[in-house]
Write a protein that holds these residues in place. Structure first.
Motif, mmCIF file in Angstrom:
data_model
loop_
_atom_site.group_PDB
_atom_site.id
_atom_site.type_symbol
_atom_site.label_atom_id
_atom_site.label_comp_id
_atom_site.label_asym_id
_atom_site.label_seq_id
_atom_site.Cartn_x
_atom_site.Cartn_y
_atom_site.Cartn_z
ATOM 1 N N SER A 107 0.838 -1.195 0.000
ATOM 2 C CA SER A 107 0.000 0.000 0.000
ATOM 3 C C SER A 107 0.871 1.243 0.000
ATOM 4 C CB SER A 107 -0.948 0.010 1.197
ATOM 5 O OG SER A 107 -0.217 -0.024 2.403
ATOM 6 N N PHE A 108 0.247 2.382 -0.213
ATOM 7 C CA PHE A 108 0.969 3.601 -0.519
ATOM 8 C C PHE A 108 1.424 4.375 0.715
ATOM 9 C CE2 PHE A 108 1.410 7.974 -2.155
ATOM 10 C CZ PHE A 108 2.254 7.734 -3.215
ATOM 11 N N ALA A 109 0.687 4.280 1.813
ATOM 12 C CA ALA A 109 1.021 5.086 2.992
ATOM 13 C C ALA A 109 0.811 4.275 4.267
ATOM 14 C CB ALA A 109 0.156 6.345 3.021
ATOM 15 N N THR A 110 1.461 4.728 5.336
ATOM 16 C CA THR A 110 1.430 3.993 6.604
ATOM 17 C C THR A 110 0.012 3.822 7.136
ATOM 18 O OG1 THR A 110 3.630 4.820 7.168
ATOM 19 C CG2 THR A 110 2.296 3.949 8.957
ATOM 20 N N LYS A 111 -0.791 4.887 7.082
ATOM 21 C CA LYS A 111 -2.155 4.798 7.619
ATOM 22 C C LYS A 111 -2.981 3.768 6.854
ATOM 23 C CE LYS A 111 -2.503 9.461 9.557
ATOM 24 N NZ LYS A 111 -3.245 10.753 9.532
ATOM 25 N N ILE A 112 -2.813 3.748 5.541
ATOM 26 C CA ILE A 112 -3.547 2.779 4.724
ATOM 27 C C ILE A 112 -3.064 1.365 5.041
ATOM 28 C CG2 ILE A 112 -4.023 2.010 2.365
ATOM 29 C CD1 ILE A 112 -3.659 4.909 1.468
ATOM 30 N N THR A 113 -1.757 1.214 5.207
ATOM 31 C CA THR A 113 -1.199 -0.093 5.548
ATOM 32 C C THR A 113 -1.784 -0.611 6.856
ATOM 33 O OG1 THR A 113 0.881 0.501 4.459
ATOM 34 C CG2 THR A 113 0.932 -1.387 5.938
ATOM 35 N N ASP A 114 -1.880 0.260 7.848
ATOM 36 C CA ASP A 114 -2.417 -0.144 9.153
ATOM 37 C C ASP A 114 -3.868 -0.609 9.037
ATOM 38 O OD1 ASP A 114 -0.016 0.436 10.343
ATOM 39 O OD2 ASP A 114 -0.614 2.428 11.048
ATOM 40 N N VAL A 115 -4.655 0.097 8.220
ATOM 41 C CA VAL A 115 -6.054 -0.304 8.024
ATOM 42 C C VAL A 115 -6.117 -1.665 7.343
ATOM 43 C CG1 VAL A 115 -8.183 0.240 6.774
ATOM 44 C CG2 VAL A 115 -6.931 2.058 7.953
ATOM 45 N N LEU A 116 -5.289 -1.859 6.325
ATOM 46 C CA LEU A 116 -5.274 -3.135 5.611
ATOM 47 C C LEU A 116 -4.820 -4.279 6.520
ATOM 48 C CD1 LEU A 116 -3.829 -2.137 2.123
ATOM 49 C CD2 LEU A 116 -6.149 -2.907 2.627
ATOM 50 N N LYS A 117 -3.824 -4.031 7.357
ATOM 51 C CA LYS A 117 -3.356 -5.064 8.283
ATOM 52 C C LYS A 117 -4.483 -5.505 9.206
ATOM 53 C CE LYS A 117 1.573 -3.936 8.557
ATOM 54 N NZ LYS A 117 2.659 -3.408 9.419
ATOM 55 N N ALA A 118 -5.254 -4.535 9.707
ATOM 56 C CA ALA A 118 -6.366 -4.857 10.599
ATOM 57 C C ALA A 118 -7.430 -5.670 9.873
ATOM 58 C CB ALA A 118 -6.967 -3.570 11.169
ATOM 59 N N LYS A 119 -7.730 -5.299 8.623
ATOM 60 C CA LYS A 119 -8.748 -6.026 7.857
ATOM 61 C C LYS A 119 -8.288 -7.439 7.510
ATOM 62 C CE LYS A 119 -11.097 -2.019 5.836
ATOM 63 N NZ LYS A 119 -12.401 -2.339 6.463
ATOM 64 N N VAL A 120 -7.002 -7.580 7.181
ATOM 65 C CA VAL A 120 -6.455 -8.896 6.870
ATOM 66 C C VAL A 120 -6.551 -9.810 8.089
ATOM 67 C CG1 VAL A 120 -4.296 -10.137 6.410
ATOM 68 C CG2 VAL A 120 -4.935 -8.178 4.996
ATOM 69 N N GLU A 136 -8.599 -9.420 10.692
ATOM 70 C CA GLU A 136 -10.013 -9.625 11.014
ATOM 71 C C GLU A 136 -10.615 -10.754 10.183
ATOM 72 O OE1 GLU A 136 -14.240 -7.114 10.839
ATOM 73 O OE2 GLU A 136 -12.320 -6.078 10.573
ATOM 74 N N ALA A 137 -10.181 -10.835 8.937
ATOM 75 C CA ALA A 137 -10.696 -11.875 8.039
ATOM 76 C C ALA A 137 -9.948 -13.198 8.183
ATOM 77 C CB ALA A 137 -10.612 -11.398 6.593
ATOM 78 N N GLY A 138 -8.914 -13.195 9.023
ATOM 79 C CA GLY A 138 -8.135 -14.413 9.202
ATOM 80 C C GLY A 138 -7.206 -14.738 8.052
ATOM 81 N N LEU A 139 -7.016 -13.772 7.141
ATOM 82 C CA LEU A 139 -6.183 -14.022 5.966
ATOM 83 C C LEU A 139 -4.696 -14.092 6.311
ATOM 84 C CD1 LEU A 139 -7.974 -11.693 3.385
ATOM 85 C CD2 LEU A 139 -8.146 -14.179 3.577
ATOM 86 N N ASP A 140 -4.309 -13.456 7.438
ATOM 87 C CA ASP A 140 -2.906 -13.503 7.835
ATOM 88 C C ASP A 140 -2.453 -14.935 8.109
ATOM 89 O OD1 ASP A 140 -4.726 -13.404 9.966
ATOM 90 O OD2 ASP A 140 -3.177 -12.746 11.367
ATOM 91 N N LYS A 141 -3.395 -15.787 8.540
ATOM 92 C CA LYS A 141 -3.069 -17.190 8.821
ATOM 93 C C LYS A 141 -2.937 -18.012 7.540
ATOM 94 C CE LYS A 141 -5.344 -17.182 13.344
ATOM 95 N NZ LYS A 141 -5.645 -15.738 13.326
ATOM 96 N N LEU A 142 -3.334 -17.401 6.421
ATOM 97 C CA LEU A 142 -3.237 -18.084 5.125
ATOM 98 C C LEU A 142 -2.078 -17.551 4.291
ATOM 99 C CD1 LEU A 142 -7.050 -18.139 4.210
ATOM 100 C CD2 LEU A 142 -5.693 -19.974 5.235
ATOM 101 N N GLY A 143 -1.236 -16.725 4.922
ATOM 102 C CA GLY A 143 -0.059 -16.224 4.213
ATOM 103 C C GLY A 143 -0.236 -14.875 3.564
ATOM 104 N N VAL A 144 -1.343 -14.183 3.859
ATOM 105 C CA VAL A 144 -1.568 -12.854 3.298
ATOM 106 C C VAL A 144 -0.935 -11.808 4.213
ATOM 107 C CG1 VAL A 144 -3.293 -11.136 2.626
ATOM 108 C CG2 VAL A 144 -3.708 -13.574 2.193
#
Length: 223
Positions: free
Chosen positions: A1-14, A16-24
């Motif tokens: 992502s382009f900026a830190t704030k956007i990255t933080d939002v995306l990390k939280a959404k990833v 929340e959806a459990g995608l981090d456990k799938l390698g996202v």
């Protein structure tokens, strides 16, 4: 992502959806480059990024240790012009720059000055002399101090290994500069870029006005 704030939002959404456990993983472009640069150069510090190039410039001018606020006239104009042009040369990948040599034509410098409204009236010859020297000094971080540009530029200049993923999705692609585009090409086996060319707002800061069209052409050529 382009900026830190956007990255933080995306990390939280990833997460929340459990995608981090799938390698996202959600991360910023600067983080991607910094990881590679750190492996090569060790711990790097960008906390005082705005003074890195001015300090290099002062050293080259024989004024190491001087304070910017004490400079006047052509000296001050020279420091800020070199600082601006070094950043733009990195972001736009202008000229021929490698760890062994730097070649930036006067015409390229004049084009950047014209496009980004940089005044060289009082310092042109000094700036042209200092630019390649400053760029060479940037290639080996002194005391681990780097600029935000260097997080992306250093891995490209030194051709460092970049963490590569199966699928890379890039947000706000319309605002990417040439330097960021080059890093992205090295980070994904497949790449999806998302953006709106009509919302490009960072042209004044070195972003590539043709970012999306250029990336589409490049990815199309690569199949």
């Amino acid at each position: 992502s382009f900026a830190t704030k956007i990255t933080d939002v995306l990390k939280a959404k990833v997460a929340e959806a459990g995608l981090d456990k799938l390698g996202v993983e959600a991360r910023g472009i600067h983080s991607l480059g910094l990881q590679a640069a750190t492996k090569r150069f060790g711990r790097l510090d960008a906390r005082h990024a705005k003074w890195v190039v001015p300090d290099i410039c002062l050293s080259l001018m024989g004024k190491a240790g001087a304070r910017i606020k004490d400079l006047k006239g052509p000296d001050l104009d020279t420091v800020w012009a070199v600082d601006s042009l070094v950043s733009l040369i990195k972001q736009t990948m202008t000229g021929s720059v490698s760890p062994s040599a730097v070649s930036i034509s006067n015409e390229d410098v004049d084009a950047l000055c014209s496009r980004y409204d940089i005044d060289l009236d009082n310092c042109r010859s000094r700036v042209l002399d200092l630019l390649p020297q400053a760029l060479m000094r940037c290639m080996t971080p002194e005391g681990g101090r780097i600029t935000f540009d260097d997080m992306i530029w250093l891995p490209l200049i030194h051709d460092l290994p970049i963490t590569k993923v199966d699928l890379q999705v890039v947000d706000e692609s319309q605002d990417l500069n040439r330097m960021q585009q080059e890093l992205i090409y090295r980070a994904g086996n497949r790449i999806v870029f998302v953006g709106d060319r009509h919302q490009a707002i960072y042209g004044f800061a070195g972003a590539d006005a043709e970012s999306m069209d250029r990336m589409r052409r490049t990815l199309g050529e690569d199949g």
